[in-house]
Design a protein around this motif. Structure first.
Motif, PDB file in Angstrom:
ATOM      1  N   GLU A   1     -60.842  82.656 -66.348  1.00 43.64           N
ATOM      2  CA  GLU A   1     -61.209  81.747 -66.267  1.00 43.64           C
ATOM      3  C   GLU A   1     -62.348  80.577 -65.292  1.00 43.64           C
TER       4      GLU A   1
ATOM      5  N   HIS B   1     -65.558  78.246 -66.107  1.00 45.87           N
ATOM      6  CA  HIS B   1     -65.232  76.829 -66.106  1.00 45.87           C
ATOM      7  C   HIS B   1     -65.316  77.287 -64.395  1.00 45.87           C
TER       8      HIS B   1
ATOM      9  N   ARG C   1     -62.728  78.347 -56.858  1.00 44.16           N
ATOM     10  CA  ARG C   1     -63.536  77.570 -57.162  1.00 44.16           C
ATOM     11  C   ARG C   1     -64.402  79.486 -57.146  1.00 44.16           C
TER      12      ARG C   1
ATOM     13  N   ILE D   1     -50.013  86.529 -59.456  1.00 39.26           N
ATOM     14  CA  ILE D   1     -50.883  87.206 -60.788  1.00 39.26           C
ATOM     15  C   ILE D   1     -51.322  86.648 -61.328  1.00 39.26           C
ATOM     16  N   ASP D   2     -52.362  86.513 -62.369  1.00 40.67           N
ATOM     17  CA  ASP D   2     -52.493  85.656 -63.453  1.00 40.67           C
ATOM     18  C   ASP D   2     -53.858  86.985 -63.949  1.00 40.67           C
TER      19      ASP D   2
ATOM     20  N   SER E   1     -50.070  73.449 -55.258  1.00 39.12           N
ATOM     21  CA  SER E   1     -51.126  74.279 -56.435  1.00 39.12           C
ATOM     22  C   SER E   1     -52.512  74.532 -55.784  1.00 39.12           C
TER      23      SER E   1
ATOM     24  N   GLU F   1     -64.163  77.221 -62.221  1.00 42.84           N
ATOM     25  CA  GLU F   1     -63.545  76.721 -61.047  1.00 42.84           C
ATOM     26  C   GLU F   1     -61.390  76.912 -61.813  1.00 42.84           C
ATOM     27  N   TYR F   2     -60.601  76.950 -60.821  1.00 41.33           N
ATOM     28  CA  TYR F   2     -59.245  77.052 -61.329  1.00 41.33           C
ATOM     29  C   TYR F   2     -57.592  76.922 -60.446  1.00 41.33           C
ATOM     30  N   MET F   3     -57.033  75.778 -61.568  1.00 37.32           N
ATOM     31  CA  MET F   3     -55.665  76.291 -60.583  1.00 37.32           C
ATOM     32  C   MET F   3     -54.816  77.084 -60.453  1.00 37.32           C
TER      33      MET F   3
ATOM     34  N   THR G   1     -50.302  78.091 -58.627  1.00 39.44           N
ATOM     35  CA  THR G   1     -49.623  77.768 -57.601  1.00 39.44           C
ATOM     36  C   THR G   1     -49.230  78.848 -56.835  1.00 39.44           C
TER      37      THR G   1
END
Lengths: 89, 153
Positions: B9, B13, B39, B2-3, B35, B15-17, B19
């Protein structure tokens, strides 16, 4: 002060970011994007036994930047990572 | 996983990273250990890709593998799951483009990842039986262990 374990610097495309893994990911689930200076300061913090003064000195030693700007950048950076719970004081 | 900043993002951008949380993609992605690079999705995903989707009205993101591409939806399943999900293509917002396992970067084009995807898709028709067999195996193994080595009271 030092970075807490579980917070890792990673490469995301052309950028450097901080992500949390393990127990730390329960506390922080996003990312922090770092510019070149941020990545430099993060690495210094990861070495441990750091103070804001030491960070300013390291920044001045590495980059051609006025003292007041270095102090401001360090204070802002430390506040950001501290507010996210990434530092052990 | 959950983010709430993730979609913004991805929009900004591309892209994101993050975990990964949970065991549905185990053993490839371990709970809170890897992690992954996400994309933003452009066009259609392919069989074997790992899709990130979010059902409408939900704040939970799911990262599971595409095992079949249909006209308006994907058939998706976690590598460690037996239930196949029918996911409309518009729910899919991104895909996994490599990940960090500890300090090691596993690129999406790595032979390991491509082979893993092929095997995972290939066994998907019998995954339910494999999961049941694994559960039976561990359960039976535990029973035998308890009989052979009873706990001393």
């Amino acid at each position: 002060m030092k970075t807490k374990s579980g917070f890792m610097r990673r490469k995301l495309g052309t950028q450097e970011v901080i992500v949390a893994v393990g127990e730390a990911s329960k506390q922080f689930s996003g990312i922090i994007r770092l510019n070149e200076t941020g990545a430099f300061l993060w690495d210094k913090l990861a070495e441990g036994d750091m103070t804001e003064q030491k960070l300013v000195e390291a920044l001045l030693g590495e980059y051609d930047v006025p003292q007041d700007i270095a102090e401001r950048d360090v204070a802002n950076f430390v506040k950001t990572v501290r507010d996210e719970g990434m530092l052990d004081d | 996983m959950i983010d709430h900043g993730l979609e913004q993002e991805l929009l900004t951008h591309g892209e994101y990273m993050s975990t990964t949380v949970g065991r549905s993609m185990w053993p490839l992605l371990r709970n809170r250990r890897e992690s992954v690079v996400i994309r933003a999705v452009k066009g259609e995903l392919s069989r074997g890709d790992v899709a990130l989707y979010r059902p409408p009205q939900s704040d939970k993101y799911v990262l599971h593998r595409v095992i079949r591409v249909m006209e308006d939806h994907y058939l998706i399943v976690g590598d460690n799951c037996s239930v196949v999900e029918r996911i409309p293509k518009e729910w899919v917002i991104g895909y996994m483009d490599g990940f960090y396992r500890g300090e090691k970067w596993i690129p999406p084009e790595s032979r390991f990842l491509r082979a893993y995807a092929r095997v995972s898709v290939a066994i998907s028709p019998v995954r339910r039986r494999l999961v049941r067999f694994r559960e039976w195996f561990w359960s039976t193994g535990s029973k035998i262990k308890r009989r052979l080595f009873p706990k001393k009271s």
